[in-house]
Motif scaffolding. Structure first.
Motif, PDB file in Angstrom:
ATOM      1  N   GLY A  20       0.813  -1.213   0.000  1.00 15.90           N
ATOM      2  CA  GLY A  20       0.000   0.000   0.000  1.00 15.90           C
ATOM      3  C   GLY A  20       0.847   1.262   0.000  1.00 15.90           C
ATOM      4  N   ILE A  21       1.907   1.258   0.782  1.00 17.98           N
ATOM      5  CA  ILE A  21       2.815   2.417   0.833  1.00 17.98           C
ATOM      6  C   ILE A  21       3.527   2.606  -0.494  1.00 17.98           C
ATOM      7  CG2 ILE A  21       4.963   3.258   1.874  1.00 17.98           C
ATOM      8  CD1 ILE A  21       3.888   2.033   4.544  1.00 17.98           C
ATOM      9  N   LEU A  22       3.990   1.511  -1.084  1.00 19.09           N
ATOM     10  CA  LEU A  22       4.665   1.603  -2.386  1.00 19.09           C
ATOM     11  C   LEU A  22       3.733   2.166  -3.456  1.00 19.09           C
ATOM     12  CD1 LEU A  22       6.699  -1.732  -2.446  1.00 19.09           C
ATOM     13  CD2 LEU A  22       7.607   0.597  -2.253  1.00 19.09           C
ATOM     14  N   ILE A  23       2.481   1.743  -3.428  1.00 23.35           N
ATOM     15  CA  ILE A  23       1.527   2.231  -4.422  1.00 23.35           C
ATOM     16  C   ILE A  23       1.159   3.684  -4.140  1.00 23.35           C
ATOM     17  CG2 ILE A  23      -0.824   1.975  -5.312  1.00 23.35           C
ATOM     18  CD1 ILE A  23      -0.497  -1.082  -4.765  1.00 23.35           C
ATOM     19  N   PHE A  26       4.798   6.068  -3.356  1.00 28.25           N
ATOM     20  CA  PHE A  26       5.875   5.997  -4.335  1.00 28.25           C
ATOM     21  C   PHE A  26       5.359   5.822  -5.753  1.00 28.25           C
ATOM     22  CE2 PHE A  26       7.794   4.830  -0.292  1.00 28.25           C
ATOM     23  CZ  PHE A  26       8.909   5.655  -0.282  1.00 28.25           C
ATOM     24  N   GLY A  27       4.029   5.809  -5.909  1.00 29.42           N
ATOM     25  CA  GLY A  27       3.425   5.764  -7.230  1.00 29.42           C
ATOM     26  C   GLY A  27       3.703   4.499  -8.029  1.00 29.42           C
ATOM     27  N   MET A  28       3.936   3.396  -7.354  1.00 29.48           N
ATOM     28  CA  MET A  28       4.247   2.150  -8.056  1.00 29.48           C
ATOM     29  C   MET A  28       2.948   1.453  -8.489  1.00 29.48           C
ATOM     30  SD  MET A  28       7.544   0.774  -5.941  1.00 29.48           S
ATOM     31  CE  MET A  28       7.932  -0.456  -7.172  1.00 29.48           C
ATOM     32  N   VAL A  29       2.255   2.089  -9.438  1.00 32.31           N
ATOM     33  CA  VAL A  29       0.968   1.580  -9.895  1.00 32.31           C
ATOM     34  C   VAL A  29       1.100   0.274 -10.662  1.00 32.31           C
ATOM     35  CG1 VAL A  29      -0.228   3.793  -9.892  1.00 32.31           C
ATOM     36  CG2 VAL A  29       1.087   3.105 -11.898  1.00 32.31           C
ATOM     37  N   GLN A  30       2.280  -0.080 -11.094  1.00 33.83           N
ATOM     38  CA  GLN A  30       2.468  -1.348 -11.791  1.00 33.83           C
ATOM     39  C   GLN A  30       2.235  -2.535 -10.853  1.00 33.83           C
ATOM     40  OE1 GLN A  30       4.811   0.971 -11.324  1.00 33.83           O
ATOM     41  NE2 GLN A  30       6.720   0.053 -10.643  1.00 33.83           N
ATOM     42  N   LEU A  46      -5.053   7.371  -9.228  1.00 38.97           N
ATOM     43  CA  LEU A  46      -5.193   5.924  -9.104  1.00 38.97           C
ATOM     44  C   LEU A  46      -4.300   5.391  -7.990  1.00 38.97           C
ATOM     45  CD1 LEU A  46      -6.344   3.246 -10.228  1.00 38.97           C
ATOM     46  CD2 LEU A  46      -4.326   3.166 -11.726  1.00 38.97           C
ATOM     47  N   ALA A  47      -3.071   5.875  -7.930  1.00 45.92           N
ATOM     48  CA  ALA A  47      -2.140   5.436  -6.884  1.00 45.92           C
ATOM     49  C   ALA A  47      -2.660   5.809  -5.500  1.00 45.92           C
ATOM     50  CB  ALA A  47      -0.758   6.047  -7.113  1.00 45.92           C
ATOM     51  N   GLU A  48      -3.180   7.004  -5.358  1.00 47.03           N
ATOM     52  CA  GLU A  48      -3.730   7.459  -4.073  1.00 47.03           C
ATOM     53  C   GLU A  48      -4.927   6.607  -3.660  1.00 47.03           C
ATOM     54  OE1 GLU A  48      -4.255   9.938  -0.700  1.00 47.03           O
ATOM     55  OE2 GLU A  48      -2.618  10.003  -2.147  1.00 47.03           O
TER      56      GLU A  48
END
Length: 104
Positions: A20-23, A26-30, A46-48
Motif C-alpha cells: 500500500g505504501i509503495l503504491i 511511491f506511485g508504483m501503480v504497476q 489511481l495510486a492514491e
C-alpha cells in the motif's frame, strides 16, 4: 497470547501495508493487478485511491491479529467480518479505479 497465527497475521499486515505504501506514496501503480498504462488517465489519483484501500486491508489484517491475541474466543466472528470487509474493499477498488481510466 502471541501464537504462530498472530505472528503470521502481523507479517501479512506488514507485507500488505508495504504494498500500500509503495503504491500510494511511491506511485508504483504497476503493482496493481490489471494496470494498463495506455488506459489510465490519472496515475497519481489511481495510486492514491488504490494505495489507501490497500492500507485499509492491512489495517483489517492487523485488527484480526489483535483480536486473535487478546480475545481468541471471538475470532470466528472477526474472521467473518474480515472476509466481508476485504470483499467490500475489493469491490470498491475495482469499481473506483474505473474513474481513473479512459473508455477507449
Amino acid at each position: 497470547m502471541v501464537t504462530a497465527s498472530v505472528v503470521g497475521l502481523i507479517a501479512t499486515a506488514g507485507f500488505i501495508g508495504a504494498l500500500g505504501i509503495l503504491i500510494k506514496h511511491f506511485g508504483m501503480v504497476q503493482l496493481i493487478a490489471g494496470y494498463d498504462p495506455d488506459r489510465v488517465t490519472d496515475v497519481e489519483g489511481l495510486a492514491e485511491f488504490v494505495g489507501t484501500n490497500v492500507l485499509y486491508v492491512a489495517a483489517l489484517v492487523l485488527l484480526v491479529a489483535v483480536v486473535e491475541a487478546t480475545a481468541p474466543d471471538r475470532s470466528d466472528s472477526v474472521w467473518i467480518a474480515f472476509v466481508a470487509g476485504v470483499g467490500l474493499l475489493a469491490v470498491r477498488m475495482i469499481r473506483g479505479a474505473r474513474r481513473y481510466e479512459s473508455d477507449e
